[in-house]
Write a protein that holds these residues in place. Structure first.
Motif, PDB file in Angstrom:
ATOM      1  N   SER A  53       0.861  -1.184   0.000  1.00 27.64           N
ATOM      2  CA  SER A  53       0.000   0.000   0.000  1.00 27.64           C
ATOM      3  C   SER A  53       0.898   1.234   0.000  1.00 27.64           C
ATOM      4  O   SER A  53       1.849   1.323   0.776  1.00 27.64           O
ATOM      5  CB  SER A  53      -0.944   0.006   1.191  1.00 27.64           C
ATOM      6  N   ALA A  54       0.595   2.128  -0.917  1.00 27.31           N
ATOM      7  CA  ALA A  54       1.342   3.390  -1.015  1.00 27.31           C
ATOM      8  C   ALA A  54       0.508   4.473  -0.356  1.00 27.31           C
ATOM      9  O   ALA A  54      -0.667   4.633  -0.654  1.00 27.31           O
ATOM     10  CB  ALA A  54       1.600   3.748  -2.469  1.00 27.31           C
ATOM     11  N   ASN A  55       1.123   5.203   0.549  1.00 27.11           N
ATOM     12  CA  ASN A  55       0.376   6.235   1.248  1.00 27.11           C
ATOM     13  C   ASN A  55       0.786   7.650   0.855  1.00 27.11           C
ATOM     14  O   ASN A  55       0.152   8.601   1.261  1.00 27.11           O
ATOM     15  CB  ASN A  55       0.492   6.050   2.759  1.00 27.11           C
ATOM     16  N   LYS A  56       1.844   7.780   0.057  1.00 28.19           N
ATOM     17  CA  LYS A  56       2.278   9.101  -0.382  1.00 28.19           C
ATOM     18  C   LYS A  56       2.917   8.986  -1.757  1.00 28.19           C
ATOM     19  O   LYS A  56       3.839   8.207  -1.963  1.00 28.19           O
ATOM     20  CB  LYS A  56       3.289   9.681   0.613  1.00 28.19           C
ATOM     21  N   THR A  57       2.398   9.764  -2.709  1.00 28.75           N
ATOM     22  CA  THR A  57       2.934   9.769  -4.068  1.00 28.75           C
ATOM     23  C   THR A  57       3.391  11.168  -4.425  1.00 28.75           C
ATOM     24  O   THR A  57       2.686  12.138  -4.175  1.00 28.75           O
ATOM     25  CB  THR A  57       1.868   9.305  -5.076  1.00 28.75           C
ATOM     26  N   MET A  58       4.583  11.237  -5.000  1.00 28.55           N
ATOM     27  CA  MET A  58       5.117  12.523  -5.447  1.00 28.55           C
ATOM     28  C   MET A  58       5.360  12.447  -6.955  1.00 28.55           C
ATOM     29  O   MET A  58       6.059  11.545  -7.429  1.00 28.55           O
ATOM     30  CB  MET A  58       6.435  12.831  -4.723  1.00 28.55           C
ATOM     31  N   SER A  59       4.767  13.384  -7.691  1.00 27.93           N
ATOM     32  CA  SER A  59       4.988  13.455  -9.133  1.00 27.93           C
ATOM     33  C   SER A  59       6.394  13.982  -9.398  1.00 27.93           C
ATOM     34  O   SER A  59       6.834  14.952  -8.790  1.00 27.93           O
ATOM     35  CB  SER A  59       3.955  14.375  -9.782  1.00 27.93           C
ATOM     36  N   LEU A  60       7.109  13.321 -10.310  1.00 27.78           N
ATOM     37  CA  LEU A  60       8.462  13.743 -10.665  1.00 27.78           C
ATOM     38  C   LEU A  60       8.517  14.379 -12.051  1.00 27.78           C
ATOM     39  O   LEU A  60       9.587  14.735 -12.520  1.00 27.78           O
ATOM     40  CB  LEU A  60       9.418  12.551 -10.601  1.00 27.78           C
ATOM     41  N   GLY A  61       7.358  14.488 -12.694  1.00 29.12           N
ATOM     42  CA  GLY A  61       7.326  15.144 -13.998  1.00 29.12           C
ATOM     43  C   GLY A  61       6.474  14.411 -14.998  1.00 29.12           C
ATOM     44  O   GLY A  61       6.205  13.225 -14.872  1.00 29.12           O
ATOM     45  N   SER A  62       6.052  15.161 -15.999  1.00 28.76           N
ATOM     46  CA  SER A  62       5.223  14.630 -17.057  1.00 28.76           C
ATOM     47  C   SER A  62       5.608  15.323 -18.357  1.00 28.76           C
ATOM     48  O   SER A  62       5.972  16.499 -18.352  1.00 28.76           O
ATOM     49  CB  SER A  62       3.747  14.898 -16.742  1.00 28.76           C
ATOM     50  N   LYS A  63       5.541  14.563 -19.469  1.00 28.18           N
ATOM     51  CA  LYS A  63       5.810  15.191 -20.762  1.00 28.18           C
ATOM     52  C   LYS A  63       4.923  14.564 -21.822  1.00 28.18           C
ATOM     53  O   LYS A  63       4.530  13.402 -21.726  1.00 28.18           O
ATOM     54  CB  LYS A  63       7.284  15.093 -21.142  1.00 28.18           C
ATOM     55  N   ASN A  64       4.603  15.373 -22.819  1.00 26.69           N
ATOM     56  CA  ASN A  64       3.826  14.897 -23.959  1.00 26.69           C
ATOM     57  C   ASN A  64       4.769  14.213 -24.932  1.00 26.69           C
ATOM     58  O   ASN A  64       5.801  14.763 -25.292  1.00 26.69           O
ATOM     59  CB  ASN A  64       3.110  16.055 -24.646  1.00 26.69           C
ATOM     60  N   ILE A  65       4.394  13.014 -25.366  1.00 24.33           N
ATOM     61  CA  ILE A  65       5.204  12.248 -26.305  1.00 24.33           C
ATOM     62  C   ILE A  65       4.662  12.399 -27.718  1.00 24.33           C
ATOM     63  O   ILE A  65       5.406  12.547 -28.671  1.00 24.33           O
ATOM     64  CB  ILE A  65       5.229  10.753 -25.916  1.00 24.33           C
ATOM     65  N   SER A  66       3.330  12.350 -27.848  1.00 20.22           N
ATOM     66  CA  SER A  66       2.694  12.394 -29.153  1.00 20.22           C
ATOM     67  C   SER A  66       1.278  12.933 -29.005  1.00 20.22           C
ATOM     68  O   SER A  66       0.677  12.813 -27.940  1.00 20.22           O
ATOM     69  CB  SER A  66       2.654  10.985 -29.753  1.00 20.22           C
ATOM     70  N   LEU A  67       0.757  13.492 -30.094  1.00 18.78           N
ATOM     71  CA  LEU A  67      -0.626  13.961 -30.083  1.00 18.78           C
ATOM     72  C   LEU A  67      -1.521  13.174 -31.036  1.00 18.78           C
ATOM     73  O   LEU A  67      -2.741  13.258 -30.943  1.00 18.78           O
ATOM     74  CB  LEU A  67      -0.685  15.449 -30.455  1.00 18.78           C
ATOM     75  N   THR A  68      -0.933  12.427 -31.968  1.00 21.94           N
ATOM     76  CA  THR A  68      -1.740  11.689 -32.932  1.00 21.94           C
ATOM     77  C   THR A  68      -1.264  10.247 -33.014  1.00 21.94           C
ATOM     78  O   THR A  68      -0.070   9.985 -32.849  1.00 21.94           O
ATOM     79  CB  THR A  68      -1.644  12.315 -34.340  1.00 21.94           C
ATOM     80  N   PRO A  69      -2.097   9.265 -33.251  1.00 26.40           N
ATOM     81  CA  PRO A  69      -3.533   9.404 -33.395  1.00 26.40           C
ATOM     82  C   PRO A  69      -4.232   9.663 -32.057  1.00 26.40           C
ATOM     83  O   PRO A  69      -5.348  10.156 -32.028  1.00 26.40           O
ATOM     84  CB  PRO A  69      -3.973   8.072 -33.991  1.00 26.40           C
ATOM     85  N   TYR A  70      -3.590   9.309 -30.951  1.00 28.59           N
ATOM     86  CA  TYR A  70      -4.107   9.615 -29.616  1.00 28.59           C
ATOM     87  C   TYR A  70      -3.010  10.324 -28.830  1.00 28.59           C
ATOM     88  O   TYR A  70      -1.827  10.051 -29.043  1.00 28.59           O
ATOM     89  CB  TYR A  70      -4.490   8.327 -28.860  1.00 28.59           C
ATOM     90  N   PRO A  71      -3.381  11.174 -27.900  1.00 32.62           N
ATOM     91  CA  PRO A  71      -2.351  11.792 -27.053  1.00 32.62           C
ATOM     92  C   PRO A  71      -1.625  10.730 -26.212  1.00 32.62           C
ATOM     93  O   PRO A  71      -2.259   9.840 -25.650  1.00 32.62           O
ATOM     94  CB  PRO A  71      -3.150  12.734 -26.148  1.00 32.62           C
ATOM     95  N   VAL A  72      -0.309  10.821 -26.173  1.00 33.26           N
ATOM     96  CA  VAL A  72       0.515   9.907 -25.382  1.00 33.26           C
ATOM     97  C   VAL A  72       1.368  10.758 -24.446  1.00 33.26           C
ATOM     98  O   VAL A  72       2.009  11.724 -24.883  1.00 33.26           O
ATOM     99  CB  VAL A  72       1.421   9.031 -26.283  1.00 33.26           C
ATOM    100  N   THR A  73       1.366  10.391 -23.165  1.00 30.44           N
ATOM    101  CA  THR A  73       2.171  11.106 -22.172  1.00 30.44           C
ATOM    102  C   THR A  73       3.088  10.130 -21.461  1.00 30.44           C
ATOM    103  O   THR A  73       2.851   8.923 -21.440  1.00 30.44           O
ATOM    104  CB  THR A  73       1.285  11.811 -21.123  1.00 30.44           C
ATOM    105  N   GLU A  74       4.151  10.681 -20.891  1.00 27.54           N
ATOM    106  CA  GLU A  74       5.034   9.892 -20.038  1.00 27.54           C
ATOM    107  C   GLU A  74       5.077  10.589 -18.680  1.00 27.54           C
ATOM    108  O   GLU A  74       5.347  11.784 -18.599  1.00 27.54           O
ATOM    109  CB  GLU A  74       6.436   9.807 -20.629  1.00 27.54           C
ATOM    110  N   ASP A  75       4.768   9.820 -17.636  1.00 26.98           N
ATOM    111  CA  ASP A  75       4.703  10.361 -16.280  1.00 26.98           C
ATOM    112  C   ASP A  75       5.649   9.587 -15.375  1.00 26.98           C
ATOM    113  O   ASP A  75       5.717   8.358 -15.441  1.00 26.98           O
ATOM    114  CB  ASP A  75       3.276  10.257 -15.734  1.00 26.98           C
ATOM    115  N   ARG A  76       6.377  10.333 -14.549  1.00 31.31           N
ATOM    116  CA  ARG A  76       7.264   9.716 -13.562  1.00 31.31           C
ATOM    117  C   ARG A  76       6.777  10.097 -12.177  1.00 31.31           C
ATOM    118  O   ARG A  76       6.314  11.223 -11.953  1.00 31.31           O
ATOM    119  CB  ARG A  76       8.704  10.175 -13.763  1.00 31.31           C
ATOM    120  N   ALA A  77       6.869   9.134 -11.239  1.00 34.79           N
ATOM    121  CA  ALA A  77       6.418   9.384  -9.872  1.00 34.79           C
ATOM    122  C   ALA A  77       7.215   8.523  -8.911  1.00 34.79           C
ATOM    123  O   ALA A  77       7.898   7.573  -9.306  1.00 34.79           O
ATOM    124  CB  ALA A  77       4.931   9.080  -9.738  1.00 34.79           C
TER     125      ALA A  77
END
Length: 177
Positions: A53-77
């Motif tokens: 069980s995780a009780n605390k999450t910290m976002s380390l960043g997010s970036k857009n990879i692609s917009l087509t055909p669907y939006p793709v993101t990369e998230d680190r935490a």
């Protein structure tokens, strides 16, 4: 699974005679129960049975990879949580998410659980996230790799199920047995 079997096996029978094909397909389907696609199955998941069980999450960043055909993101935490049999751990993770709609996301991830003394185990996962009560809820499968770390050796090649709710709710992992 039935469709794949039905489509792949008859191709080899096609050349030996068309008369066999209809009887084979009917017999194959008669032996397999047909799933009800409208039926919602909710597995019983008790948080007391979760191994993590995780009780605390910290976002380390997010970036857009692609917009087509669907939006793709990369998230680190990075999560701070508790793993049964090990104790307090950090879960560093990266997810690549394909946003299929405003209400549906497919994510693949990888990461590492680490203890304060440096022991670790790597993992990979695949998840589906959907909007539930205005919050993204992800359900997925996680596969733990092999490790030489004593603390994590019980997880070698284990498969688990995970549930993550974006926000301030805890994340959980259950081992499949």
């Amino acid at each position: 699974m039935n469709r794949i079997t039905k489509l792949s096996l008859p191709l080899s029978l096609l050349f030996s005679g068309l008369a066999v094909l209809p009887y084979f397909a009917i017999d194959l389907l008669a032996q397999s129960p047909q799933p009800n696609v409208t039926e919602q199955v909710t597995p019983p998941l008790d948080v007391a049975d979760a191994i993590y069980s995780a009780n605390k999450t910290m976002s380390l960043g997010s970036k857009n990879i692609s917009l087509t055909p669907y939006p793709v993101t990369e998230d680190r935490a990075s999560d701070q949580g508790f793993l049964k049999g090990v104790g307090n751990v950090t879960n560093n993770q990266t997810y690549r998410s394909t946003h299929l709609s405003d209400k549906l996301i497919h994510s693949t991830g990888n990461g590492t659980f680490e203890t304060p003394d440096g022991q670790s185990i790597a993992w990979i996962s695949s998840s589906i996230g959907r909007l539930v009560d205005d919050r993204l809820v992800f359900h997925g499968v996680i596969l733990f790799n092999n490790t030489q770390s004593k603390s994590f050796s019980f997880l070698n090649n284990s498969i688990g199920f995970h549930k993550d709710i974006i926000g301030n709710d805890p994340d959980y992992i259950w081992l499949l047995k």
